[in-house]
Design a protein around this motif. Structure first.
Motif, PDB file in Angstrom:
ATOM      1  N   MET A   1      37.831  33.501  44.396  1.00 50.08           N
ATOM      2  CA  MET A   1      38.790  34.783  44.224  1.00 50.08           C
ATOM      3  C   MET A   1      39.814  35.265  42.203  1.00 50.08           C
ATOM      4  N   LYS A   2      40.023  36.130  41.529  1.00 49.91           N
ATOM      5  CA  LYS A   2      40.587  36.866  40.820  1.00 49.91           C
ATOM      6  C   LYS A   2      42.079  37.389  41.541  1.00 49.91           C
ATOM      7  N   GLU A   3      43.289  36.717  41.381  1.00 48.96           N
ATOM      8  CA  GLU A   3      44.565  36.854  41.558  1.00 48.96           C
ATOM      9  C   GLU A   3      44.405  38.797  41.909  1.00 48.96           C
ATOM     10  N   LEU A   4      44.110  39.845  40.747  1.00 51.37           N
ATOM     11  CA  LEU A   4      43.851  41.160  40.868  1.00 51.37           C
ATOM     12  C   LEU A   4      43.347  41.419  41.366  1.00 51.37           C
ATOM     13  N   THR A   5      41.718  40.928  42.044  1.00 46.16           N
ATOM     14  CA  THR A   5      41.250  41.338  42.888  1.00 46.16           C
ATOM     15  C   THR A   5      41.374  40.901  44.544  1.00 46.16           C
ATOM     16  N   LYS A   6      42.320  40.254  44.529  1.00 46.32           N
ATOM     17  CA  LYS A   6      42.836  39.817  45.609  1.00 46.32           C
ATOM     18  C   LYS A   6      44.047  40.764  46.167  1.00 46.32           C
ATOM     19  N   ILE A   7      44.700  41.125  44.984  1.00 42.76           N
ATOM     20  CA  ILE A   7      45.589  42.493  45.497  1.00 42.76           C
ATOM     21  C   ILE A   7      44.521  44.066  45.964  1.00 42.76           C
ATOM     22  N   SER A   8      43.756  43.707  45.035  1.00 45.24           N
ATOM     23  CA  SER A   8      42.945  45.662  45.304  1.00 45.24           C
ATOM     24  C   SER A   8      42.754  45.234  46.357  1.00 45.24           C
ATOM     25  N   LYS A   9      41.971  44.019  47.306  1.00 44.82           N
ATOM     26  CA  LYS A   9      41.417  43.614  48.327  1.00 44.82           C
ATOM     27  C   LYS A   9      42.599  44.293  49.480  1.00 44.82           C
ATOM     28  N   LYS A  10      44.259  43.494  49.527  1.00 41.65           N
ATOM     29  CA  LYS A  10      45.252  44.723  50.109  1.00 41.65           C
ATOM     30  C   LYS A  10      45.214  45.369  50.188  1.00 41.65           C
ATOM     31  N   LEU A  11      45.019  45.993  48.961  1.00 45.62           N
ATOM     32  CA  LEU A  11      45.633  47.255  48.502  1.00 45.62           C
ATOM     33  C   LEU A  11      44.432  48.073  49.051  1.00 45.62           C
ATOM     34  N   SER A  12      43.663  47.806  49.128  1.00 49.87           N
ATOM     35  CA  SER A  12      42.417  48.824  49.949  1.00 49.87           C
ATOM     36  C   SER A  12      42.437  48.710  51.516  1.00 49.87           C
ATOM     37  N   TYR A  13      42.812  47.500  52.044  1.00 49.07           N
ATOM     38  CA  TYR A  13      43.157  47.646  53.621  1.00 49.07           C
ATOM     39  C   TYR A  13      44.023  48.595  53.989  1.00 49.07           C
ATOM     40  N   MET A  14      45.322  48.493  52.862  1.00 49.50           N
ATOM     41  CA  MET A  14      46.324  49.581  53.489  1.00 49.50           C
ATOM     42  C   MET A  14      46.170  50.350  52.912  1.00 49.50           C
ATOM     43  N   LEU A  15      45.487  51.010  51.888  1.00 53.52           N
ATOM     44  CA  LEU A  15      45.472  52.370  52.367  1.00 53.52           C
ATOM     45  C   LEU A  15      44.341  53.179  53.230  1.00 53.52           C
ATOM     46  N   ARG A  49      54.589  48.408  39.060  1.00 51.77           N
ATOM     47  CA  ARG A  49      53.765  49.653  38.491  1.00 51.77           C
ATOM     48  C   ARG A  49      52.834  48.795  37.263  1.00 51.77           C
ATOM     49  N   ALA A  50      52.487  47.745  36.100  1.00 50.01           N
ATOM     50  CA  ALA A  50      51.523  47.730  35.077  1.00 50.01           C
ATOM     51  C   ALA A  50      50.467  46.806  36.022  1.00 50.01           C
ATOM     52  N   VAL A  51      50.870  46.262  37.462  1.00 44.67           N
ATOM     53  CA  VAL A  51      50.021  46.236  37.818  1.00 44.67           C
ATOM     54  C   VAL A  51      48.670  47.256  38.646  1.00 44.67           C
ATOM     55  N   LEU A  52      49.449  48.103  39.636  1.00 45.91           N
ATOM     56  CA  LEU A  52      49.180  48.980  41.043  1.00 45.91           C
ATOM     57  C   LEU A  52      48.397  49.747  39.062  1.00 45.91           C
ATOM     58  N   ASP A  53      49.016  50.075  37.667  1.00 46.03           N
ATOM     59  CA  ASP A  53      48.215  50.382  37.030  1.00 46.03           C
ATOM     60  C   ASP A  53      46.824  50.274  36.462  1.00 46.03           C
ATOM     61  N   GLU A  54      46.752  49.114  36.554  1.00 50.62           N
ATOM     62  CA  GLU A  54      45.985  47.729  35.958  1.00 50.62           C
ATOM     63  C   GLU A  54      44.739  48.147  36.959  1.00 50.62           C
ATOM     64  N   ILE A  55      45.028  48.216  37.820  1.00 49.70           N
ATOM     65  CA  ILE A  55      44.058  48.254  39.446  1.00 49.70           C
ATOM     66  C   ILE A  55      43.230  49.432  39.243  1.00 49.70           C
ATOM     67  N   VAL A  56      43.518  50.833  39.548  1.00 51.25           N
ATOM     68  CA  VAL A  56      43.715  51.953  39.504  1.00 51.25           C
ATOM     69  C   VAL A  56      42.836  52.480  38.289  1.00 51.25           C
ATOM     70  N   ALA A  57      42.915  51.729  37.668  1.00 51.53           N
ATOM     71  CA  ALA A  57      42.651  52.427  36.060  1.00 51.53           C
ATOM     72  C   ALA A  57      41.438  51.680  35.225  1.00 51.53           C
ATOM     73  N   ASN A  58      41.061  50.827  36.248  1.00 50.25           N
ATOM     74  CA  ASN A  58      40.105  49.155  36.213  1.00 50.25           C
ATOM     75  C   ASN A  58      39.257  49.021  36.821  1.00 50.25           C
ATOM     76  N   ASP A  59      39.238  49.581  38.178  1.00 52.76           N
ATOM     77  CA  ASP A  59      38.446  49.270  39.513  1.00 52.76           C
ATOM     78  C   ASP A  59      37.265  49.944  39.740  1.00 52.76           C
ATOM     79  N   GLU A  60      36.553  49.234  39.635  1.00 54.50           N
ATOM     80  CA  GLU A  60      34.902  49.007  39.171  1.00 54.50           C
ATOM     81  C   GLU A  60      34.371  50.652  40.285  1.00 54.50           C
TER      82      GLU A  60
END
Ligand code: HQG
Length: 182
Positions: A1-15, A49-60
């Motif tokens: 799994m891509k690192e950004l996807t892992k971070i997004s999964k963690k983020l969605s769990y937290m939120l 911020r940059a990583v979070l911006d990328e996740i928010v903008a590009n989430d499918e």
């Protein structure tokens, strides 16, 4: 799994699901961006911020939103934390909407109708293909075709999240028919 996807999964769990610690304000489901970045950095030091911006903008699926000044972030839907209130629209639905599930759940669903299980709402897709994808997450997919207009005409509440997922507190069996996904 891509690192950004892992971070997004963690983020969605937290939120959506994490109650310990409780990152989010129940009123609106907003979390402080700096707090979230700090928490993510424990495991993913590259997050800023940059990583979070990328996740928010590009989430499918458009899972996340910032508030106007980008100090807060939230998941648009999918919460299990009790008491989270996210304002949603209630537009007129199309004639039919679709819920993807797995065949192994059908007996139970026929008995009690669709219920939210661990989440706050039953999630309902706008089209058949999306529902098949959702169903596949659980096993052999099957789709329930929901008579959405009649459901609402009978006084039931149907909401639409900011990222286009329809939601209901429950859907009794008289409002759906079962359609094979293969
Ligand atoms: C089933 C993804 C037994 C229900 C997707 C589903 C979605 C019953 C499962 C979002 C039942 C719950 C949500 C009953 C319902 N008896 N089973 N009476 N009533 N069920 O994961 O809809 O990637 O909580 O059919 O795109 O699969 O996370 O819900 O199979 O929008 O952003 O209980 O998750 O989005 O499973 O998926 P879930 P879901 P994300």
């Amino acid at each position: 799994m891509k690192e950004l996807t892992k971070i997004s999964k963690k983020l969605s769990y937290m939120l959506r699901h994490s109650t310990e610690p409780l990152y989010i304000d129940l009123n609106g489901g907003w979390a402080d961006v700096n707090t979230i970045i700090k928490a993510l950095r424990v495991k993913y030091p590259q997050v800023g911020r940059a990583v979070l911006d990328e996740i928010v903008a590009n989430d499918e699926k458009g899972r996340y939103s910032y508030n106007a000044d980008k100090t807060k972030i939230r998941a648009n839907q999918g919460h299990s934390i009790p008491g989270v209130m996210i304002e949603m629209e209630q537009p007129d639905p199309p004639e039919y909407l679709y819920h993807g599930t797995a065949t192994r759940f059908l007996d139970s669903i026929k008995r009690t109708g669709l219920i939210p299980m661990s989440r706050q709402y039953v999630h309902i897709s706008p089209d058949f293909e999306t529902a098949v994808k959702v169903g596949k997450r659980h096993g052999k997919p099957v789709v329930l075709v929901i008579d959405a207009k009649r459901f609402v005409a009978d006084g039931n509440e149907l909401y639409l999240s900011a990222n286009g997922v329809w939601q209901a507190k429950q859907v009794p069996p008289e409002y759906f028919t079962i359609k094979n996904a293969e």
